[in-house]
Enzyme design. Sequence first.
Site, PDB file in Angstrom:
ATOM      1  N   ARG A   1    -120.641 -54.619  21.132  1.00  0.00           N
ATOM      2  CA  ARG A   1    -119.518 -53.727  20.907  1.00  0.00           C
ATOM      3  C   ARG A   1    -119.702 -53.018  19.579  1.00  0.00           C
ATOM      4  NH1 ARG A   1    -114.828 -58.356  20.608  1.00  0.00           N
ATOM      5  NH2 ARG A   1    -115.524 -59.460  18.747  1.00  0.00           N
TER       6      ARG A   1
ATOM      7  N   ASP B   1    -118.193 -50.541  16.569  1.00  0.00           N
ATOM      8  CA  ASP B   1    -116.888 -50.344  15.939  1.00  0.00           C
ATOM      9  C   ASP B   1    -116.460 -48.886  16.011  1.00  0.00           C
ATOM     10  OD1 ASP B   1    -116.687 -53.029  15.263  1.00  0.00           O
ATOM     11  OD2 ASP B   1    -117.634 -52.749  13.306  1.00  0.00           O
TER      12      ASP B   1
ATOM     13  N   TYR C   1    -130.567 -51.223  15.237  1.00  0.00           N
ATOM     14  CA  TYR C   1    -129.618 -50.257  14.681  1.00  0.00           C
ATOM     15  C   TYR C   1    -130.309 -49.396  13.630  1.00  0.00           C
ATOM     16  CZ  TYR C   1    -125.379 -52.479  16.612  1.00  0.00           C
ATOM     17  OH  TYR C   1    -124.396 -52.965  17.442  1.00  0.00           O
TER      18      TYR C   1
ATOM     19  N   ARG D   1    -123.165 -52.785   8.515  1.00  0.00           N
ATOM     20  CA  ARG D   1    -122.546 -51.983   7.456  1.00  0.00           C
ATOM     21  C   ARG D   1    -122.329 -52.799   6.183  1.00  0.00           C
ATOM     22  NH1 ARG D   1    -117.419 -49.488   8.946  1.00  0.00           N
ATOM     23  NH2 ARG D   1    -117.117 -50.990  10.614  1.00  0.00           N
TER      24      ARG D   1
END
Length: 253
Positions: free
Chosen positions: A49, A51, A109, A195
């Site tokens: 998932r 954000d 990512y 992040r």
Amino acid sequence: MRYFIRLSYDGTQYHGWQVQPNAVSVQQTLQDALATLLREPVSVTGAGRTDTGVHARMMVAHFDSVQFIDGDQLAYKLNRLLPSDIAVQCIVAVPAEAHARFSATCRTYHYWVYTHKDPFLRHYAARITFPLRFDLMNEAAEHLLSVRDFTSFSKLHTDAKTNICHVTRAHWEEVEPGLWRFEIAADRFLRNMVRAIVGTLVDVGRGKITLAEFDRIIACKDRCSAGDSMPGHALALVRIDYNGVAGLEHFYD
């Protein structure tokens, strides 16, 4: 039968991947489109998932249907029905035990930052207005390959059963002058993990913390000791790998 979908999306207008009340999500939008075309309720399970505001160049999801589905035709119809910021690349039949989330072996990512004013980068990269030592940031990133417990980079009070992850790649690269890409790959990621890692690496690069302090932040397993989370719009899920799942021979074409 079970089907895998490979899709991509611009997350700007969505409150993340996961269905949630009173908010528009990618998962809900995809489920609604599938239900309309298949004329049956459809539950979509994603590989993970993302954000709010986070993008995906590659997301994988699965759904079950009693119908025999022509993947090419359904992908074509979905792309006509879905909004322009969601695109389906392919749909393939897979064994019933294949799972978009639990069968995945690696996720990758990218996080983008730029160091000069550029109106064409602002929606998909984070602007940095202070000098950074990317060589030190890469030294710190190298340490992540030997870390197992990523509690210090996890959002608090999540439903994760464990904070153990295996990072196999973590590196900064200057793609063009002033535009840097951080690539990180792991078997799994925690909520907000990328992040938070990038924010802490930026603290290393600007001299706010040393490499030794970076290691201590990891060891203390305390999110409050790590750096601030970087903005979501500069993050993108770019690849999900599966080993040994039948039917995926041309999934990445």
